[in-house]
Design a protein around this motif. Sequence first.
Motif, PDB file in Angstrom:
ATOM      1  N   ILE A  76       0.838  -1.203   0.000  1.00 45.23           N
ATOM      2  CA  ILE A  76       0.000   0.000   0.000  1.00 45.23           C
ATOM      3  C   ILE A  76       0.872   1.251   0.000  1.00 45.23           C
ATOM      4  CG2 ILE A  76      -1.710   1.326   1.306  1.00 45.23           C
ATOM      5  CD1 ILE A  76      -2.711  -1.374   2.433  1.00 45.23           C
ATOM      6  N   TYR A  77       1.864   1.272   0.888  1.00 47.67           N
ATOM      7  CA  TYR A  77       2.718   2.456   1.000  1.00 47.67           C
ATOM      8  C   TYR A  77       3.442   2.742  -0.313  1.00 47.67           C
ATOM      9  CZ  TYR A  77       2.183   1.021   5.926  1.00 47.67           C
ATOM     10  OH  TYR A  77       1.697   0.609   7.133  1.00 47.67           O
ATOM     11  N   LYS A  78       3.872   1.690  -0.977  1.00 49.24           N
ATOM     12  CA  LYS A  78       4.589   1.847  -2.244  1.00 49.24           C
ATOM     13  C   LYS A  78       3.741   2.614  -3.256  1.00 49.24           C
ATOM     14  CE  LYS A  78       7.464   0.764  -5.712  1.00 49.24           C
ATOM     15  NZ  LYS A  78       8.818   1.287  -5.871  1.00 49.24           N
ATOM     16  N   ARG A  79       2.448   2.330  -3.284  1.00 50.21           N
ATOM     17  CA  ARG A  79       1.570   2.998  -4.247  1.00 50.21           C
ATOM     18  C   ARG A  79       1.360   4.475  -3.912  1.00 50.21           C
ATOM     19  NH1 ARG A  79      -1.391  -2.237  -4.353  1.00 50.21           N
ATOM     20  NH2 ARG A  79      -2.806  -1.510  -2.713  1.00 50.21           N
ATOM     21  N   LEU A  80       1.593   4.844  -2.666  1.00 42.35           N
ATOM     22  CA  LEU A  80       1.378   6.226  -2.239  1.00 42.35           C
ATOM     23  C   LEU A  80       2.615   7.099  -2.404  1.00 42.35           C
ATOM     24  CD1 LEU A  80      -0.478   5.606   1.161  1.00 42.35           C
ATOM     25  CD2 LEU A  80      -1.506   6.081  -1.058  1.00 42.35           C
ATOM     26  N   MET A  81       3.798   6.476  -2.438  1.00 40.08           N
ATOM     27  CA  MET A  81       5.040   7.218  -2.296  1.00 40.08           C
ATOM     28  C   MET A  81       5.660   7.627  -3.619  1.00 40.08           C
ATOM     29  SD  MET A  81       6.898   5.373   0.944  1.00 40.08           S
ATOM     30  CE  MET A  81       7.649   6.835   1.643  1.00 40.08           C
ATOM     31  N   LYS A  82       6.225   8.817  -3.595  1.00 39.56           N
ATOM     32  CA  LYS A  82       7.052   9.268  -4.701  1.00 39.56           C
ATOM     33  C   LYS A  82       8.371   8.492  -4.691  1.00 39.56           C
ATOM     34  CE  LYS A  82       5.554  14.130  -4.930  1.00 39.56           C
ATOM     35  NZ  LYS A  82       6.032  15.537  -4.845  1.00 39.56           N
ATOM     36  N   PRO A  83       9.073   8.439  -5.818  1.00 35.08           N
ATOM     37  CA  PRO A  83      10.412   7.827  -5.805  1.00 35.08           C
ATOM     38  C   PRO A  83      11.297   8.504  -4.763  1.00 35.08           C
ATOM     39  CG  PRO A  83       9.689   8.203  -8.055  1.00 35.08           C
ATOM     40  CD  PRO A  83       8.667   8.868  -7.172  1.00 35.08           C
ATOM     41  N   GLY A  84      12.017   7.689  -4.018  1.00 34.06           N
ATOM     42  CA  GLY A  84      12.874   8.231  -2.969  1.00 34.06           C
ATOM     43  C   GLY A  84      12.165   8.469  -1.656  1.00 34.06           C
ATOM     44  N   GLY A  85      10.872   8.118  -1.587  1.00 28.57           N
ATOM     45  CA  GLY A  85      10.131   8.280  -0.340  1.00 28.57           C
ATOM     46  C   GLY A  85      10.696   7.397   0.758  1.00 28.57           C
ATOM     47  N   VAL A  86      10.661   7.894   1.994  1.00 30.86           N
ATOM     48  CA  VAL A  86      11.335   7.230   3.112  1.00 30.86           C
ATOM     49  C   VAL A  86      10.331   6.722   4.142  1.00 30.86           C
ATOM     50  CG1 VAL A  86      13.067   7.471   4.942  1.00 30.86           C
ATOM     51  CG2 VAL A  86      13.329   8.739   2.794  1.00 30.86           C
ATOM     52  N   MET A  87      10.531   5.480   4.559  1.00 33.97           N
ATOM     53  CA  MET A  87       9.790   4.889   5.671  1.00 33.97           C
ATOM     54  C   MET A  87      10.580   5.090   6.959  1.00 33.97           C
ATOM     55  SD  MET A  87       7.001   3.403   4.512  1.00 33.97           S
ATOM     56  CE  MET A  87       6.664   2.616   6.088  1.00 33.97           C
ATOM     57  N   HIS A  88       9.885   5.457   8.038  1.00 32.92           N
ATOM     58  CA  HIS A  88      10.514   5.635   9.348  1.00 32.92           C
ATOM     59  C   HIS A  88       9.734   4.822  10.377  1.00 32.92           C
ATOM     60  CE1 HIS A  88      12.541   9.398   7.877  1.00 32.92           C
ATOM     61  NE2 HIS A  88      11.424   9.502   7.171  1.00 32.92           N
ATOM     62  N   LEU A  89      10.422   3.978  11.112  1.00 35.69           N
ATOM     63  CA  LEU A  89       9.793   3.204  12.188  1.00 35.69           C
ATOM     64  C   LEU A  89      10.512   3.493  13.496  1.00 35.69           C
ATOM     65  CD1 LEU A  89       7.919   0.854  13.252  1.00 35.69           C
ATOM     66  CD2 LEU A  89       9.864  -0.663  12.771  1.00 35.69           C
ATOM     67  N   LYS A  90       9.729   3.870  14.510  1.00 28.89           N
ATOM     68  CA  LYS A  90      10.222   3.978  15.885  1.00 28.89           C
ATOM     69  C   LYS A  90       9.471   2.959  16.714  1.00 28.89           C
ATOM     70  CE  LYS A  90      11.687   8.667  17.211  1.00 28.89           C
ATOM     71  NZ  LYS A  90      11.273   9.816  18.057  1.00 28.89           N
ATOM     72  N   THR A  91      10.183   2.236  17.569  1.00 32.99           N
ATOM     73  CA  THR A  91       9.524   1.207  18.363  1.00 32.99           C
ATOM     74  C   THR A  91      10.338   0.891  19.612  1.00 32.99           C
ATOM     75  OG1 THR A  91       8.698  -1.079  18.335  1.00 32.99           O
ATOM     76  CG2 THR A  91      10.653  -0.619  17.017  1.00 32.99           C
ATOM     77  N   ASP A  92       9.653   0.402  20.626  1.00 39.72           N
ATOM     78  CA  ASP A  92      10.355  -0.111  21.804  1.00 39.72           C
ATOM     79  C   ASP A  92      10.493  -1.627  21.716  1.00 39.72           C
ATOM     80  OD1 ASP A  92       7.501  -0.328  22.166  1.00 39.72           O
ATOM     81  OD2 ASP A  92       7.918  -0.979  24.217  1.00 39.72           O
ATOM     82  N   SER A 104      15.099   3.525   9.201  1.00 35.94           N
ATOM     83  CA  SER A 104      14.513   4.178   8.029  1.00 35.94           C
ATOM     84  C   SER A 104      15.003   3.450   6.782  1.00 35.94           C
ATOM     85  CB  SER A 104      14.893   5.659   7.973  1.00 35.94           C
ATOM     86  OG  SER A 104      16.294   5.833   7.927  1.00 35.94           O
ATOM     87  N   PHE A 105      14.131   3.367   5.792  1.00 33.30           N
ATOM     88  CA  PHE A 105      14.477   2.634   4.573  1.00 33.30           C
ATOM     89  C   PHE A 105      13.638   3.129   3.400  1.00 33.30           C
ATOM     90  CE2 PHE A 105      11.311   0.251   6.967  1.00 33.30           C
ATOM     91  CZ  PHE A 105      10.372  -0.142   6.028  1.00 33.30           C
ATOM     92  N   LEU A 106      14.070   2.755   2.199  1.00 39.50           N
ATOM     93  CA  LEU A 106      13.397   3.151   0.965  1.00 39.50           C
ATOM     94  C   LEU A 106      12.538   2.009   0.431  1.00 39.50           C
ATOM     95  CD1 LEU A 106      16.381   4.871  -0.924  1.00 39.50           C
ATOM     96  CD2 LEU A 106      14.645   5.971   0.496  1.00 39.50           C
ATOM     97  N   LEU A 107      11.490   2.377  -0.292  1.00 38.97           N
ATOM     98  CA  LEU A 107      10.627   1.376  -0.920  1.00 38.97           C
ATOM     99  C   LEU A 107      10.815   1.317  -2.436  1.00 38.97           C
ATOM    100  CD1 LEU A 107       7.189   1.747   0.922  1.00 38.97           C
ATOM    101  CD2 LEU A 107       8.922  -0.017   1.229  1.00 38.97           C
ATOM    102  N   ASP A 108      11.797   2.030  -2.962  1.00 38.79           N
ATOM    103  CA  ASP A 108      11.963   2.099  -4.416  1.00 38.79           C
ATOM    104  C   ASP A 108      12.068   0.721  -5.063  1.00 38.79           C
ATOM    105  OD1 ASP A 108      11.875   4.795  -4.132  1.00 38.79           O
ATOM    106  OD2 ASP A 108      13.968   5.175  -4.608  1.00 38.79           O
ATOM    107  N   ASN A 109      12.740  -0.216  -4.398  1.00 42.61           N
ATOM    108  CA  ASN A 109      12.941  -1.548  -4.974  1.00 42.61           C
ATOM    109  C   ASN A 109      11.864  -2.551  -4.572  1.00 42.61           C
ATOM    110  OD1 ASN A 109      15.310  -0.701  -6.222  1.00 42.61           O
ATOM    111  ND2 ASN A 109      16.593  -1.283  -4.479  1.00 42.61           N
ATOM    112  N   PHE A 110      10.859  -2.087  -3.844  1.00 41.42           N
ATOM    113  CA  PHE A 110       9.838  -3.022  -3.375  1.00 41.42           C
ATOM    114  C   PHE A 110       9.012  -3.546  -4.543  1.00 41.42           C
ATOM    115  CE2 PHE A 110       5.604  -4.117  -1.819  1.00 41.42           C
ATOM    116  CZ  PHE A 110       5.923  -4.988  -0.786  1.00 41.42           C
ATOM    117  N   ASP A 111       8.841  -4.863  -4.589  1.00 51.36           N
ATOM    118  CA  ASP A 111       8.067  -5.519  -5.645  1.00 51.36           C
ATOM    119  C   ASP A 111       7.080  -6.470  -4.985  1.00 51.36           C
ATOM    120  OD1 ASP A 111       7.017  -6.942  -7.757  1.00 51.36           O
ATOM    121  OD2 ASP A 111       8.935  -7.277  -8.751  1.00 51.36           O
TER     122      ASP A 111
END
Length: 225
Positions: free
Chosen positions: A137-153, A210-217
């Motif tokens: 889902i996120y891949k379809r929303l993001m521009k190229p180079g869009g960044v995912m950020h996860l914070k967690t305990d 943090s990571f990129l989704l550009d290569n997500f398939d």
Amino acid sequence: MARTKHKKVAEVNSLPNVYSRRIQGSLEELKIRISDANDVTLELACGNGEYTTGLAEMYPEKFFIGVDRKSNRIWRGAKTVAENNLTNAAFLISYIEKVELIFQEPKVTNIWIPFPEPYPMHGHRKKRVIHPRYLTIYKRLMKPGGVMHLKTDSEHLYNYAKKICGLMGLAILKTVPDLRNYPELTPEEKIMTRFESDHLRDGRKIYYISFLLDNFDSTKIPKYE
């Protein structure tokens, strides 16, 4: 407690910066705001919306949307937006799976997910908001180079995110196994949520990736992710 919750729900639904399918015409209005924006950041499972409000104050030229399925949870953030007249911030009451319905084209440059439910049991892994079914889902929303950020305990969720990146060939930008003892935090990474404050008070570590989704398939999701 129930009375307070109902009061918050009623107030949230009356605020001009809150959007929901239950508020007539509001989703169409939000679609227009997104269409007019050049740079959209999402905060998913946002709760009080500390990232939505904090980032909106830092970057007045960008548009920020906090998303949560429970309207009473976003009450504090929505009130802050209204009280501080943050015209570049909004809140959407929605399940994450439905968010893409308000986007007509990829507009998102960053997605922040602070302290989601970790779902540590293997049988519940598809509920994790960084599971490949959500990344699709996120891949379809993001521009190229869009960044995912996860914070967690949750060290388990942090390691799972790294595992998914490895399996899917996603570029990792940054991993921090103890955020509050890391010497070079960005202003964005320094934003403190209520959950983060509680976890630190309890002596827990905060993990960040943090990571990129550009290569997500989505056609190449491993069977045993």
